[in-house]
Design a protein around this motif. Structure first.
Motif, PDB file in Angstrom:
ATOM      1  N   HIS A  57      41.857  -3.223  47.692  1.00  0.00           N
ATOM      2  CA  HIS A  57      42.413  -3.297  46.338  1.00  0.00           C
ATOM      3  C   HIS A  57      42.192  -1.984  45.600  1.00  0.00           C
ATOM      4  O   HIS A  57      43.119  -1.424  44.993  1.00  0.00           O
ATOM      5  CB  HIS A  57      41.751  -4.463  45.606  1.00  0.00           C
ATOM      6  CG  HIS A  57      42.276  -4.713  44.225  1.00  0.00           C
ATOM      7  ND1 HIS A  57      41.619  -4.278  43.094  1.00  0.00           N
ATOM      8  CD2 HIS A  57      43.391  -5.360  43.785  1.00  0.00           C
ATOM      9  CE1 HIS A  57      42.294  -4.647  42.027  1.00  0.00           C
ATOM     10  NE2 HIS A  57      43.378  -5.307  42.413  1.00  0.00           N
TER      11      HIS A  57
ATOM     12  N   VAL B 288      47.673  -7.911  41.352  1.00  0.00           N
ATOM     13  CA  VAL B 288      47.296  -9.321  41.314  1.00  0.00           C
ATOM     14  C   VAL B 288      46.935  -9.726  42.745  1.00  0.00           C
ATOM     15  O   VAL B 288      47.568  -9.287  43.709  1.00  0.00           O
ATOM     16  CB  VAL B 288      48.474 -10.174  40.801  1.00  0.00           C
ATOM     17  CG1 VAL B 288      48.206 -11.659  40.995  1.00  0.00           C
ATOM     18  CG2 VAL B 288      48.751  -9.855  39.340  1.00  0.00           C
ATOM     19  N   ILE B 289      45.917 -10.558  42.899  1.00  0.00           N
ATOM     20  CA  ILE B 289      45.479 -10.979  44.226  1.00  0.00           C
ATOM     21  C   ILE B 289      46.083 -12.333  44.573  1.00  0.00           C
ATOM     22  O   ILE B 289      46.083 -13.264  43.759  1.00  0.00           O
ATOM     23  CB  ILE B 289      43.945 -11.060  44.301  1.00  0.00           C
ATOM     24  CG1 ILE B 289      43.314  -9.685  44.053  1.00  0.00           C
ATOM     25  CG2 ILE B 289      43.496 -11.606  45.652  1.00  0.00           C
ATOM     26  CD1 ILE B 289      43.647  -8.652  45.097  1.00  0.00           C
TER      27      ILE B 289
ATOM     28  N   THR C 274      40.944  -7.966  39.150  1.00  0.00           N
ATOM     29  CA  THR C 274      42.352  -8.336  39.097  1.00  0.00           C
ATOM     30  C   THR C 274      42.624  -9.101  37.808  1.00  0.00           C
ATOM     31  O   THR C 274      41.723  -9.742  37.249  1.00  0.00           O
ATOM     32  CB  THR C 274      42.750  -9.190  40.308  1.00  0.00           C
ATOM     33  OG1 THR C 274      44.168  -9.416  40.294  1.00  0.00           O
ATOM     34  CG2 THR C 274      42.037 -10.534  40.305  1.00  0.00           C
TER      35      THR C 274
END
Length: 299
Positions: free
Chosen positions: A99, A107-108, A128
């Motif tokens: 990330h 956004v995860i 996030t």
């Protein structure tokens, strides 16, 4: 040639063969889809034994988003993490670094086993703005509707680990075992969709580096679930759950939602643990709504 999804065109990656980045000493392969200047980027984590192909149908229905899908360490085209056991701490550290390296604003999203990895990382501080979990593992797999099958799977992976290496890996890559799992998990009665599902599993569910990675990942998947991390996740969270999930029953998914400080749930009927294959349309619609600017402004 792979069988195409009967309803969704395959998404086109910016680099068809994927890109590579060094993460925690290993090589992580990843694919990027959608416009480079998209307002929202999503970093998506696939499920156990699969690779980035598993999320293709959902990604294909999100053309306005930039979506990055890496292969988990030791699966697909990603190498194992050298010198590390592939446990929840390793996966959490891996996703956090992916990330930070590829898309700190992303956004995860996590599907199935990826929901555990994603939740663990976000609960530990991965920055996030939102979290999306598809078919989240919301209860111990051994207690799910198919707990007996999970126990058989435990024996299967233990046998693969104890046999001589060549024999063990042969057992773990057995096409008949993969097909049996695929038949058991699919709920749709559509022949064209079942052919697609079985082809996906046949092609991509034995692309693991070695039996040690596979065993460690499996142990991580059955020893952890999202419940342990949910109370620490303050970001708005979307749960996309299935009415007939074989791993986490709907009642447990509803309890899981209450553990998050800020979560909403979308329940998809007549589907099990294969939302990403069988009902990508409703899943993509829920994701699009959740990430819309108007939705963000209401929270």
């Amino acid at each position: 040639m792979s069988i195409p999804h009967p309803e969704v065109p395959a998404p086109h990656a910016l680099t068809p063969g994927g890109d590579r980045v060094e993460i925690l000493g290993g090589q992580t392969a990843y694919w990027t889809y959608g416009p480079a200047d998209a307002a929202v980027t999503v970093l998506a984590v696939h499920g156990f034994r699969g690779d980035h192909h598993g999320l293709a149908a959902i990604v294909g229905l999100l053309p306005d988003l930039r979506v990055i899908v890496p292969d988990l360490p030791g699966f697909g085209d990603s190498s194992p993490l050298p010198g590390r056991r592939h446990d929840i701490d390793a996966y959490r550290a891996w996703l956090t670094e992916v990330h930070a390296t590829l898309a700190p604003e992303a956004v995860i999203l996590g599907h199935s086993f990826g929901s555990i990895v994603a939740s663990a990382a976000v609960a530990a501080g991965l920055p996030t703005s939102r979290l999306i979990l598809i078919n989240p593992i919301g209860a111990p797999a051994l207690e799910g509707p198919r707990g007996v099958l999970t126990r058989l799977a435990v024996l299967y992976y233990r046998m693969g680990a104890r046999l001589p290496r060549r024999a063990g890996e042969w057992v773990l890559r057995q096409r008949a075992i993969v097909r049996g799992m695929s038949v058991a998990m699919a709920k749709t009665r559509r022949r064209d969709l079942r052919r697609y599902i079985h082809d996906q599993h046949d092609r991509y569910f034995s692309r693991f580096a070695d039996r040690d990675v596979l065993r460690e990942a499996f142990e991580t998947s059955v020893r952890n679930d999202v419940r342990a991390f949910a109370p620490e996740i303050t970001q708005p969270t979307l749960l996309i759950v299935a009415e007939r999930d074989d791993i986490t029953p709907l009642s447990a998914q509803r309890r899981l939602q209450t553990l998050f400080p800020d979560a909403e749930s979308v329940e998809i009927p007549e589907v099990g643990h294969l939302i990403h294959y069988e009902t990508p349309g409703p899943a993509a619609a829920a994701i699009t709504r959740f990430l819309a600017p108007s939705a963000a402004g209401t929270r």
